[in-house]
Design a protein around this motif. Structure first.
Motif, short mmCIF file in Angstrom:
data_model
loop_
_atom_site.label_atom_id
_atom_site.label_comp_id
_atom_site.label_asym_id
_atom_site.label_seq_id
_atom_site.Cartn_x
_atom_site.Cartn_y
_atom_site.Cartn_z
N THR A 126 0.82 -1.22 0.00
CA THR A 126 0.00 0.00 0.00
C THR A 126 0.85 1.26 0.00
O THR A 126 0.40 2.32 0.44
CB THR A 126 -0.92 0.01 1.23
OG1 THR A 126 -0.14 -0.25 2.41
CG2 THR A 126 -2.01 -1.04 1.11
N THR A 128 2.22 2.93 -2.67
CA THR A 128 2.17 3.64 -3.96
C THR A 128 3.55 3.69 -4.62
O THR A 128 3.79 4.53 -5.48
CB THR A 128 1.61 5.07 -3.85
OG1 THR A 128 2.59 5.94 -3.27
CG2 THR A 128 0.32 5.11 -3.05
N ASN A 133 3.48 -2.42 -5.82
CA ASN A 133 2.50 -1.43 -5.40
C ASN A 133 1.10 -1.83 -5.86
O ASN A 133 0.86 -2.00 -7.05
CB ASN A 133 2.87 -0.06 -5.98
CG ASN A 133 1.73 0.93 -5.92
OD1 ASN A 133 0.99 0.97 -4.95
ND2 ASN A 133 1.60 1.72 -6.97
N ALA A 135 -1.57 0.05 -4.44
CA ALA A 135 -2.36 1.26 -4.14
C ALA A 135 -2.22 2.25 -5.28
O ALA A 135 -1.82 3.39 -5.09
CB ALA A 135 -1.91 1.87 -2.82
N ARG A 159 3.23 3.74 5.40
CA ARG A 159 3.62 2.53 4.68
C ARG A 159 4.45 2.96 3.48
O ARG A 159 3.91 3.44 2.49
CB ARG A 159 2.39 1.75 4.24
CG ARG A 159 1.62 1.13 5.39
CD ARG A 159 0.15 1.02 5.02
NE ARG A 159 -0.62 0.24 5.97
CZ ARG A 159 -1.10 0.71 7.10
NH1 ARG A 159 -0.87 1.97 7.43
NH2 ARG A 159 -1.80 -0.05 7.91
N GLY A 205 -2.74 -9.26 -0.29
CA GLY A 205 -3.53 -8.54 -1.30
C GLY A 205 -4.02 -9.44 -2.42
O GLY A 205 -3.44 -10.49 -2.70
N VAL A 218 -6.42 -4.96 -0.29
CA VAL A 218 -5.24 -5.22 0.56
C VAL A 218 -5.64 -5.12 2.02
O VAL A 218 -6.32 -4.17 2.42
CB VAL A 218 -4.10 -4.22 0.27
CG1 VAL A 218 -2.90 -4.52 1.17
CG2 VAL A 218 -3.69 -4.26 -1.18
N ASP A 220 -3.49 -5.08 5.58
CA ASP A 220 -2.10 -5.07 6.07
C ASP A 220 -2.04 -4.49 7.47
O ASP A 220 -3.01 -3.92 7.99
CB ASP A 220 -1.18 -4.33 5.12
CG ASP A 220 -1.49 -2.85 4.97
OD1 ASP A 220 -2.47 -2.39 5.59
OD2 ASP A 220 -0.76 -2.16 4.25
#
Length: 222
Positions: A126, A128, A133, A135, A159, A205, A218, A220
């Motif tokens: 998460t 980016t 990635n 997110a 994160r 995820g 996701v 986490d």
């Protein structure tokens, strides 16, 4: 000449790619204590006057970087690959982090018919950022500075890229992939003998891609 020829042959065999981004621009920022009390350099006192800043800045939209990635096919569907990516400030040529040679990613992975197993420093699911990635559905992406990663409440800014990380990515089944990720210690060397002092991460995820449609889920924990 012989040494250079040998290096060139190795690079072709391993399919090495050099890539990068250079992002520099002029930057105007108006900071109001009423709205921006957690921005760097802005006091949290509500009585503080608003500030204006105009300067040249790196990473207006995307962080400037230089990276190397490669993959070697070992046969029978087995591939070994790596990603080494360093960030730098394009306005001053300084490293993003002088203590880390490849702060953005240092990833060694093996891919087989059963999926991909990755070891080392990568972005969280998460975050980016990075190779895994999930997110990626925000309209802002991972750039635009203060509007994203520095605003933890809005963009999961706690994160980020993590050390000591194991990531597994399954093969695609009818457009569905599963991801599992665990970091033994998100920053620096693990504390030996007892895992409790370590700052750990765990995430799972699922992604689904079919034509122009894409989505992810996701779960986490930090």
């Amino acid at each position: 000449v012989a040494a250079l020829s040998a290096m060139a042959a190795s690079a072709m065999a391993a399919n090495v790619t050099v890539y990068g981004v250079i992002d520099t621009g002029f930057h105007f920022q108006h900071s109001s204590p009423k709205w921006s009390t957690n921005l760097p350099g802005v006091k949290t006192d509500k009585a503080t006057q608003s500030t204006n800043k105009f300067d040249m800045a790196t990473g207006q939209n995307s962080g400037s970087r230089l990276g190397f990635k490669g993959v070697e096919e070992l046969g029978n569907g087995v591939k070994v690959g790596f990603v080494l990516e360093n960030g730098f400030k394009s306005d001053t040529a300084a490293d993003d982090d002088a203590s880390l040679a490849f702060r953005r990613e240092a990833n060694l992975y093996v891919t087989t018919d059963f999926g991909t197993l990755s070891l080392a420093r990568v972005g969280a699911l998460t975050s980016t950022a990075g190779s895994y990635n999930l997110a990626k559905y925000t309209p802002f992406g991972g750039g635009w500075g203060d509007s994203t990663l520095k605003q933890a409440d809005f963009m999961l800014g706690d994160r980020a890229r993590m050390d000591n990380t194991v990531t597994y990515v399954s093969p695609s089944f009818a457009g569905v992939k599963a991801y599992a990720q665990y970091s033994f210690q998100r920053g620096g060397k693990e504390t030996a003998g007892n895992e409790r002092p370590n700052d750990r991460y765990a995430g799972f995820g699922l992604t689904f891609d079919q034509g122009n449609f894409s989505t992810a889920l996701v779960v986490d924990s930090v």
